[in-house]
Each structure stands twice: as C-alpha cells, then as structure tokens.
Design a protein around this motif. Structure first.
Motif, PDB file in Angstrom:
ATOM      1  N   UNK A  22       0.802  -1.218   0.000  1.00  0.00           N
ATOM      2  CA  UNK A  22       0.000   0.000   0.000  1.00  0.00           C
ATOM      3  C   UNK A  22       0.839   1.273   0.000  1.00  0.00           C
ATOM      4  N   UNK A  23       2.108   1.181  -0.318  1.00  0.00           N
ATOM      5  CA  UNK A  23       2.970   2.353  -0.268  1.00  0.00           C
ATOM      6  C   UNK A  23       2.566   3.409  -1.292  1.00  0.00           C
ATOM      7  N   UNK A  24       1.941   3.002  -2.401  1.00  0.00           N
ATOM      8  CA  UNK A  24       1.600   3.938  -3.450  1.00  0.00           C
ATOM      9  C   UNK A  24       0.131   4.330  -3.451  1.00  0.00           C
ATOM     10  N   UNK A  25      -0.599   3.990  -2.415  1.00  0.00           N
ATOM     11  CA  UNK A  25      -2.007   4.369  -2.341  1.00  0.00           C
ATOM     12  C   UNK A  25      -2.086   5.852  -1.994  1.00  0.00           C
ATOM     13  N   UNK A  26      -2.898   6.586  -2.731  1.00  0.00           N
ATOM     14  CA  UNK A  26      -3.010   8.025  -2.506  1.00  0.00           C
ATOM     15  C   UNK A  26      -4.435   8.381  -2.105  1.00  0.00           C
ATOM     16  N   UNK A 130      -2.541   3.532  -6.737  1.00  0.00           N
ATOM     17  CA  UNK A 130      -3.801   2.802  -6.700  1.00  0.00           C
ATOM     18  C   UNK A 130      -4.709   3.501  -5.715  1.00  0.00           C
ATOM     19  N   UNK A 131      -5.956   3.128  -5.698  1.00  0.00           N
ATOM     20  CA  UNK A 131      -6.890   3.696  -4.742  1.00  0.00           C
ATOM     21  C   UNK A 131      -8.241   3.913  -5.386  1.00  0.00           C
ATOM     22  N   UNK A 132      -9.115   4.524  -4.634  1.00  0.00           N
ATOM     23  CA  UNK A 132     -10.444   4.824  -5.144  1.00  0.00           C
ATOM     24  C   UNK A 132     -10.940   6.096  -4.496  1.00  0.00           C
ATOM     25  N   UNK A 133     -11.873   6.730  -5.155  1.00  0.00           N
ATOM     26  CA  UNK A 133     -12.524   7.913  -4.604  1.00  0.00           C
ATOM     27  C   UNK A 133     -13.905   8.022  -5.212  1.00  0.00           C
ATOM     28  N   UNK A 134     -14.712   8.894  -4.640  1.00  0.00           N
ATOM     29  CA  UNK A 134     -16.105   9.056  -5.051  1.00  0.00           C
ATOM     30  C   UNK A 134     -16.284  10.450  -5.637  1.00  0.00           C
ATOM     31  N   UNK A 135     -17.102  10.543  -6.680  1.00  0.00           N
ATOM     32  CA  UNK A 135     -17.459  11.832  -7.255  1.00  0.00           C
ATOM     33  C   UNK A 135     -18.968  12.014  -7.203  1.00  0.00           C
ATOM     34  N   UNK A 136     -19.409  13.125  -6.646  1.00  0.00           N
ATOM     35  CA  UNK A 136     -20.831  13.460  -6.627  1.00  0.00           C
ATOM     36  C   UNK A 136     -20.992  14.816  -7.294  1.00  0.00           C
ATOM     37  N   UNK A 137     -22.123  15.019  -7.928  1.00  0.00           N
ATOM     38  CA  UNK A 137     -22.327  16.305  -8.582  1.00  0.00           C
ATOM     39  C   UNK A 137     -23.614  16.361  -9.365  1.00  0.00           C
ATOM     40  N   UNK A 138     -23.628  17.258 -10.359  1.00  0.00           N
ATOM     41  CA  UNK A 138     -24.836  17.473 -11.149  1.00  0.00           C
ATOM     42  C   UNK A 138     -24.498  17.612 -12.635  1.00  0.00           C
ATOM     43  N   UNK A 157     -12.010   5.873   2.576  1.00  0.00           N
ATOM     44  CA  UNK A 157     -11.022   5.363   3.535  1.00  0.00           C
ATOM     45  C   UNK A 157     -10.544   3.960   3.170  1.00  0.00           C
ATOM     46  N   UNK A 158      -9.236   3.745   3.327  1.00  0.00           N
ATOM     47  CA  UNK A 158      -8.630   2.440   3.062  1.00  0.00           C
ATOM     48  C   UNK A 158      -8.926   1.495   4.232  1.00  0.00           C
ATOM     49  N   UNK A 159      -8.851   0.184   4.020  1.00  0.00           N
ATOM     50  CA  UNK A 159      -9.122  -0.783   5.094  1.00  0.00           C
ATOM     51  C   UNK A 159      -8.260  -0.572   6.334  1.00  0.00           C
ATOM     52  N   UNK A 160      -7.007  -0.193   6.159  1.00  0.00           N
ATOM     53  CA  UNK A 160      -6.144   0.037   7.327  1.00  0.00           C
ATOM     54  C   UNK A 160      -6.662   1.201   8.171  1.00  0.00           C
ATOM     55  N   UNK A 161      -7.250   2.206   7.532  1.00  0.00           N
ATOM     56  CA  UNK A 161      -7.825   3.331   8.271  1.00  0.00           C
ATOM     57  C   UNK A 161      -8.995   2.861   9.124  1.00  0.00           C
ATOM     58  N   UNK A 162      -9.866   2.035   8.538  1.00  0.00           N
ATOM     59  CA  UNK A 162     -10.990   1.490   9.304  1.00  0.00           C
ATOM     60  C   UNK A 162     -10.477   0.627  10.455  1.00  0.00           C
ATOM     61  N   UNK A 163      -9.451  -0.185  10.224  1.00  0.00           N
ATOM     62  CA  UNK A 163      -8.906  -1.044  11.281  1.00  0.00           C
ATOM     63  C   UNK A 163      -8.367  -0.204  12.435  1.00  0.00           C
TER      64      UNK A 163
END
Length: 187
Positions: A22-26, A130-138, A157-163
């Motif tokens: 996960x070193x390259x997760x942004x 790598x990673x994911x994010x959400x976009x909301x809009x119109x 949030x990544x799984x490690x953050x939840x942990x």
C-alpha cells in the motif's frame, strides 16, 4: 495485566507502517466543472444508448490545479448506469482509471451524478498509484447542450484506516471498563 494494551499498541504500529502493498495508495479530493457532450453511442456502448465525454475541464484538488477528462457510456438524461474511463492531470503527473455510477433524474433540467472512481495507473508523481474515490455532482441541462457537469471528489477510507479506527474504539472501551469502580463485596 498489560497484555491487551501492549498488543493493541503493537498492532496499531504495524498497521500504520506503509508496506510494499500500500505504499503507493493516494488520497485524492477536489472538484471540477465543465461542458459535458453526449451523443448516440452508435453501438459502441452495447445496450447503453449514449456516449458522453468531458475534455480538460479545469478544477482544483489537494494536489493543486487539475484538468479532468472522462469518456463514458450513459443513459443520458433518462437516468441509469454510467461506465467509462477517466484521466486527471496535475502539474506533477496524471491519474487514470475506470469509473462507474448512476445518473438520477430529478424532474428538472438538473440530474444528480454519483460516480465511483478506481485508480488503475498513474504517471509522474503518481507512478504506480492505486486507490479509489467518489465523485458526486450534477449535470445541468438548463442552458442547453452541452450540459454543465459539476463534480466534487472525496477519498474513500482504506481498510487500514478502518482497522485503526476500530482498534481505537476498542481501546477506549477497555479503558472505560477498567476505570469503573469495583463492586463492594460482602465481608
């Protein structure tokens, strides 16, 4: 007596250290707005009737100024699924990946957008990201074609953050439980 708190601290330290996996997760967040062009898909989107695109829409992010582009298959203003690819370019590199989501019709010329982005590659400072994010809009059609697309991005949030968060709640619970006064015992 101190076995659980020591184990919790050790686990927290292990989870907070970046590993090769996960070193390259942004974490990416920001916003953009620009004209969205929609046209018949001419069969390139399978059963989805329209192809939509945004090209080099300006925006801002936690990495500075950006330009945002996407090419998607969409049901247009009728609502429904959206699937495609995206690219976000910053001064230090670019992020590319896939997106999927929905368009929700509101009964006005404005439709709500919800996109899930998956980063699959990057260049420059984002090489190997790598990673994911959400976009909301119109999507605002009130001024006629092209629609004005407005998107706001936020990190997932990544799984490690939840942990780490759950471990912290467990630690607080144990501390509170240990501080409760012992019950009086009959002599």
């Amino acid at each position: 007596m101190y076995r659980i708190p020591v184990m919790a601290v050790a686990l927290a330290a292990a989870l907070s250290q970046p590993s090769a996996a996960n070193a390259d997760i942004i974490n990416f967040s920001g916003s953009t707005a620009g004209p969205g062009i929609t046209a018949p898909s001419a069969g390139t989107c399978g059963a989805i009737p329209f192809r939509g695109s945004i090209t080099n829409a300006p925006g801002t992010s936690n990495f500075g100024a950006i330009t945002y582009s996407h090419s998607v298959c969409t049901s247009g203003s009728a609502g429904g699924p959206v699937q495609g690819t995206f690219e976000i370019v910053t001064g230090g590199g670019a992020l590319q990946g896939t997106l999927d989501g929905t368009v929700s019709v509101t009964g006005t010329p404005i439709s709500n957008l919800l996109f899930n982005y998956l980063i699959t590659s990057g260049t420059g400072q984002f090489l190997g990201a790598t990673g994911s994010f959400i976009g909301t809009g119109t999507a605002d059609l009130s001024r006629g074609p092209p629609a004005t697309i407005t998107l706001n991005f936020r990190a997932v949030p990544e799984p490690a953050t939840w942990a780490m968060m759950l471990l912290g709640f467990a630690g607080i619970g144990l501390t509170i439980r240990r501080r409760q006064a012992p019950a009086l015992r009959p002599a």
